[in-house]
Enzyme design. Structure first.
Site, PDB file in Angstrom:
ATOM      1  N   ASP A 146       0.856  -1.193   0.000  1.00  0.00           N
ATOM      2  CA  ASP A 146       0.000   0.000   0.000  1.00  0.00           C
ATOM      3  C   ASP A 146       0.890   1.240   0.000  1.00  0.00           C
ATOM      4  OD1 ASP A 146      -1.658   2.138   0.633  1.00  0.00           O
ATOM      5  OD2 ASP A 146      -2.781   1.066   2.174  1.00  0.00           O
ATOM      6  N   MET A 147       0.891   1.963  -1.124  1.00  0.00           N
ATOM      7  CA  MET A 147       1.730   3.152  -1.285  1.00  0.00           C
ATOM      8  C   MET A 147       0.853   4.389  -1.429  1.00  0.00           C
ATOM      9  SD  MET A 147       4.808   1.962  -1.080  1.00  0.00           S
ATOM     10  CE  MET A 147       5.705   3.459  -1.475  1.00  0.00           C
ATOM     11  N   GLU A 148       0.860   5.216  -0.395  1.00  0.00           N
ATOM     12  CA  GLU A 148       0.119   6.474  -0.421  1.00  0.00           C
ATOM     13  C   GLU A 148       0.742   7.422   0.590  1.00  0.00           C
ATOM     14  OE1 GLU A 148      -3.935   6.034   1.304  1.00  0.00           O
ATOM     15  OE2 GLU A 148      -3.398   3.920   1.548  1.00  0.00           O
ATOM     16  N   TRP A 149       0.531   8.708   0.388  1.00  0.00           N
ATOM     17  CA  TRP A 149       1.010   9.679   1.364  1.00  0.00           C
ATOM     18  C   TRP A 149       0.156   9.593   2.624  1.00  0.00           C
ATOM     19  CZ3 TRP A 149       5.489  10.576  -0.228  1.00  0.00           C
ATOM     20  CH2 TRP A 149       5.801  11.019  -1.518  1.00  0.00           C
TER      21      TRP A 149
END
Length: 263
Positions: A146-149
């Site tokens: 899971d890649m998110e800011w």
């Protein structure tokens, strides 16, 4: 007379059922309870085209914030898969992972574990933490990164440059793929995708968040395997607002994908 009645009963069963009909659904069964379900939504989006309910296979994603789920009811309503949060950073383990992991399997819901990336811990450390906490289960779907800011993080507001982000992603993905023997899935949101030029980061299946339009309207021609289309869905068996996703393909394609990725 009793013998005649028994023969008649066996004949009727043979005419109406097959062995598969009479057998209970196994946890690994790829059967779809409801095709193309249309879930309620507390904040529905007006879809101009590519409405989610035109897709055959729907699923959800959960974490500790969904602490009480009736998985058989959710499955019967049309939930055909689940992404379950397992870890975050290099030292956080989701309180409800083990419960969700066991109960989805018992209900016959295919599932995958996901890791929420933390930018203040090296990718290698995070991959080792995920591996230490998520069992190597051949029946599970591929793991998810899971890649998110995370602008609300109280401990890490770091935003590395795009090249560093992609390099760290590569480290995590390669380590996890070597251990589980399955190519991981990448989850991301539109701002993170654009900020880090992920259109150039190929070779992995994508799970894209797009709640205000079809992915082709937001991500262009970038391929995707899963699409998260709402965070305010209403799913029987789940309390409160739910994330709902679709698989980008037909029911036949879904069954094929499961055969290829859950063994």
């Amino acid at each position: 007379m009793r013998r005649l009645a028994a023969i008649l009963m066996l004949t009727l069963l043979g005419a109406c059922s097959t062995v598969e009909d009479l057998s209970p659904l196994s946890p690994s069964s790829p059967a779809v309870a409801v095709r193309a379900p249309k879930f309620e939504d507390s904040k529905p989006h007006e879809w101009d085209s590519g409405a989610p309910w035109t897709y055959a296979i729907h699923g959800t994603d959960v974490s500790k914030y969904q602490s009480s789920i009736d998985w058989p009811t959710a499955r019967a309503s049309g939930i055909s898969f689940a992404f379950i949060k397992a870890t975050e950073g290099g030292d956080r383990f989701d309180d409800y992972f083990n419960e969700h992991w066991a109960r989805t399997r018992a209900a016959g819901v295919p599932r995958a574990a996901y890791h929420f990336f933390y930018f203040c811990t090296p990718a290698e450390t995070q991959a080792r933490w995920f591996i230490a906490n998520v069992p190597r289960d051949p029946s599970a779907m591929p793991p998810v990164l899971d890649m998110e800011w995370n602008p609300n993080s109280p401990t890490c507001r770091l935003r590395p440059d795009p090249a560093t982000v992609r390099s760290e992603m590569t480290v995590f993905l390669q380590m996890v793929e070597r251990y589980y023997g399955k190519k991981p899935i990448i989850y991301t949101s539109l701002d993170f995708f654009d900020d880090n030029q992920l259109a150039t980061f190929r070779g992995y299946p994508y799970w894209l968040r797009s709640v205000a339009g079809h992915p082709r309207e937001k991500y262009g021609s970038h391929p995707f395997t899963f699409w998260q289309y709402t965070g305010t869905g209403i799913v029987p068996g789940m309390t409160g607002k739910s994330d709902i996703n679709v698989f980008n393909g037909s029911e036949a394609a879904w069954k094929k994908w499961l055969r290829q990725n859950t063994r």
